[in-house]
Motif scaffolding. Sequence first.
Motif, mmCIF file in Angstrom:
data_model
loop_
_atom_site.group_PDB
_atom_site.id
_atom_site.type_symbol
_atom_site.label_atom_id
_atom_site.label_comp_id
_atom_site.label_asym_id
_atom_site.label_seq_id
_atom_site.Cartn_x
_atom_site.Cartn_y
_atom_site.Cartn_z
ATOM 1 N N GLY A 24 0.796 -1.211 0.000
ATOM 2 C CA GLY A 24 0.000 0.000 0.000
ATOM 3 C C GLY A 24 0.834 1.269 0.000
ATOM 4 N N ARG A 28 1.534 3.151 -7.015
ATOM 5 C CA ARG A 28 0.771 2.432 -8.030
ATOM 6 C C ARG A 28 -0.111 1.341 -7.439
ATOM 7 N NH1 ARG A 28 3.674 0.990 -13.379
ATOM 8 N NH2 ARG A 28 1.509 0.599 -13.846
ATOM 9 N N MET A 29 0.205 0.912 -6.215
ATOM 10 C CA MET A 29 -0.589 -0.144 -5.593
ATOM 11 C C MET A 29 -1.622 0.419 -4.619
ATOM 12 S SD MET A 29 0.362 -3.005 -6.873
ATOM 13 C CE MET A 29 -0.373 -4.154 -5.763
ATOM 14 N N LYS A 31 -4.263 2.186 -5.240
ATOM 15 C CA LYS A 31 -5.609 1.985 -5.790
ATOM 16 C C LYS A 31 -5.565 0.795 -6.750
ATOM 17 C CE LYS A 31 -7.381 5.764 -4.057
ATOM 18 N NZ LYS A 31 -8.321 5.755 -3.004
ATOM 19 N N ASP A 32 -6.689 0.149 -6.931
ATOM 20 C CA ASP A 32 -6.748 -1.016 -7.812
ATOM 21 C C ASP A 32 -7.390 -0.610 -9.129
ATOM 22 O OD1 ASP A 32 -6.499 -3.586 -8.713
ATOM 23 O OD2 ASP A 32 -8.336 -4.287 -7.740
ATOM 24 N N TYR A 33 -6.564 -0.108 -10.051
ATOM 25 C CA TYR A 33 -7.053 0.332 -11.345
ATOM 26 C C TYR A 33 -6.757 -0.675 -12.453
ATOM 27 C CZ TYR A 33 -7.662 4.954 -9.294
ATOM 28 O OH TYR A 33 -8.051 6.004 -8.519
ATOM 29 N N GLN A 34 -6.083 -1.767 -12.149
ATOM 30 C CA GLN A 34 -5.674 -2.711 -13.162
ATOM 31 C C GLN A 34 -6.876 -3.521 -13.654
ATOM 32 O OE1 GLN A 34 -3.989 -2.516 -10.138
ATOM 33 N NE2 GLN A 34 -2.600 -1.075 -11.086
ATOM 34 N N LEU A 37 -5.568 -9.312 -14.259
ATOM 35 C CA LEU A 37 -4.955 -9.903 -13.070
ATOM 36 C C LEU A 37 -3.438 -9.990 -13.228
ATOM 37 C CD1 LEU A 37 -5.406 -11.229 -10.342
ATOM 38 C CD2 LEU A 37 -5.645 -13.401 -11.534
ATOM 39 N N THR A 39 -1.489 -7.918 -14.735
ATOM 40 C CA THR A 39 -0.910 -6.603 -14.481
ATOM 41 C C THR A 39 -0.764 -6.368 -12.981
ATOM 42 O OG1 THR A 39 -1.988 -5.767 -16.466
ATOM 43 C CG2 THR A 39 -1.154 -4.139 -14.926
ATOM 44 N N ALA A 40 -1.785 -6.683 -12.217
ATOM 45 C CA ALA A 40 -1.725 -6.513 -10.769
ATOM 46 C C ALA A 40 -0.648 -7.415 -10.163
ATOM 47 C CB ALA A 40 -3.080 -6.816 -10.150
ATOM 48 N N GLU A 41 -0.540 -8.629 -10.659
ATOM 49 C CA GLU A 41 0.478 -9.551 -10.154
ATOM 50 C C GLU A 41 1.880 -9.026 -10.443
ATOM 51 O OE1 GLU A 41 1.835 -14.225 -10.623
ATOM 52 O OE2 GLU A 41 0.218 -13.434 -11.868
ATOM 53 N N VAL A 44 2.808 -6.283 -8.052
ATOM 54 C CA VAL A 44 3.202 -6.808 -6.737
ATOM 55 C C VAL A 44 4.658 -7.255 -6.780
ATOM 56 C CG1 VAL A 44 2.843 -8.682 -5.087
ATOM 57 C CG2 VAL A 44 0.881 -7.462 -6.038
#
Length: 61
Positions: A24, A28-29, A31-34, A37, A39-41, A44
């Motif tokens: 957090g 970029r992490m 907010k969850d704008y991705q 999945l 892209t989010a991974e 991280v």
Amino acid sequence: MEVPKGFVVLKRRWVVERSFAWLGKSRRMAKDYQALLETAENLVYEVMIRLMVCRLASSAP
């Protein structure tokens, strides 16, 4: 097996919460704008790699 009622402390939950806090802190992490999945991974992985590199760089002699 009896299921406990009410508030139950989970063992080592603080480890997960601490990791989420580290993620957090990244802009970029926050907010969850991705949309994907993957892209989010990858984000991280990017944040954790950056965290480890900073820790290794600061502990160098």
